[in-house]
Design a protein around this motif. Structure first.
Motif, short mmCIF file in Angstrom:
data_model
loop_
_atom_site.label_atom_id
_atom_site.label_comp_id
_atom_site.label_asym_id
_atom_site.label_seq_id
_atom_site.Cartn_x
_atom_site.Cartn_y
_atom_site.Cartn_z
N ALA A 165 25.12 30.88 4.60
CA ALA A 165 25.10 29.46 4.22
C ALA A 165 23.83 29.08 3.47
N PRO A 166 22.63 29.43 3.96
CA PRO A 166 21.43 29.06 3.20
C PRO A 166 21.37 29.71 1.81
N VAL A 167 21.81 30.95 1.70
CA VAL A 167 21.80 31.63 0.40
C VAL A 167 22.76 30.96 -0.57
N VAL A 168 23.95 30.58 -0.07
CA VAL A 168 24.92 29.90 -0.93
C VAL A 168 24.36 28.56 -1.40
N VAL A 169 23.76 27.81 -0.49
CA VAL A 169 23.23 26.49 -0.86
C VAL A 169 22.10 26.64 -1.88
N PHE A 170 21.13 27.50 -1.60
CA PHE A 170 20.01 27.67 -2.53
C PHE A 170 20.48 28.27 -3.85
N GLY A 171 21.42 29.20 -3.81
CA GLY A 171 21.97 29.78 -5.04
C GLY A 171 22.67 28.74 -5.89
N THR A 172 23.43 27.87 -5.24
CA THR A 172 24.12 26.81 -5.97
C THR A 172 23.13 25.81 -6.55
N MET A 173 22.08 25.52 -5.80
CA MET A 173 21.06 24.60 -6.30
C MET A 173 20.29 25.18 -7.49
N ILE A 174 20.16 26.48 -7.53
CA ILE A 174 19.50 27.13 -8.68
C ILE A 174 20.46 27.18 -9.87
N ASP B 167 17.84 26.26 12.06
CA ASP B 167 17.83 24.89 11.52
C ASP B 167 16.42 24.32 11.47
N VAL B 168 15.62 24.63 12.45
CA VAL B 168 14.24 24.13 12.47
C VAL B 168 13.45 24.74 11.31
N ILE B 169 13.62 26.03 11.11
CA ILE B 169 12.90 26.72 10.03
C ILE B 169 13.35 26.19 8.67
N LEU B 170 14.67 26.07 8.46
CA LEU B 170 15.17 25.57 7.17
C LEU B 170 14.73 24.13 6.93
N GLY B 171 14.75 23.30 7.96
CA GLY B 171 14.31 21.92 7.83
C GLY B 171 12.83 21.83 7.48
#
Length: 152
Positions: A78-87, A4-8
């Motif tokens: 989760a991060p891949v899904v979020v970034f993929g959806t945002m793209i 979470d720290v890295i993603l933030g």
């Protein structure tokens, strides 16, 4: 370091880059509000949320030791899904329009990352439709902004 720290931190850094890009937007003299205002507000909100994510990440207890089956794919899902959806969202806007693309994005995020019970899926559809159509109404009818591909 915690995920979470890295993603933030990455999200916060991207917000700074995007904010600096909004400073390059040409503002036309006839506009009531500069074209850079709304992106700056959205980026500012995301930046504040990324700071909260970093703070909460530091305060959260240490992650449990990895168990068998806790591979890299499970950690990055989760991060891949979020970034993929945002793209995918801006790629779909020219084809399906802002409102339909937004509803698909919200529904996808809620359905993949949230609970998967039948009641939850109905709730996901309801949240997606109400939130996106509310935002569309606010932008088109109250603020007078024309959105790509759809108007109420």
């Amino acid at each position: 370091m915690k995920r979470d720290v890295i993603l933030g931190a990455v999200t916060g850094a991207l917000c700074i880059v995007f904010y600096l890009e909004t400073l390059k937007v040409n503002n036309l003299a006839f506009a009531k509000v500069g074209a850079d205002l709304w992106p700056q507000i959205a980026i500012g909100c995301i930046f504040v949320l990324s700071i909260v994510q970093v703070i909460v990440g530091f305060k959260a207890p240490a992650e449990a030791p990895a168990e068998a089956g806790d591979g890299l794919l499970e950690k990055l899902f989760a991060p891949v899904v979020v970034f993929g959806t945002m793209i995918a969202f801006p790629l779909l806007v020219p084809v399906l329009g802002m409102t339909v693309s937004g509803a698909i994005m919200v529904l996808t995020l809620l359905s993949i990352l949230g609970p998967k019970t039948p009641l939850a899926m109905v709730l996901h559809v309801t949240i997606a439709l109400v939130s996106v159509f509310s935002i569309t109404f606010i932008f088109t009818r109250i603020m007078g902004i024309v959105l790509p591909g759809f108007a109420l």
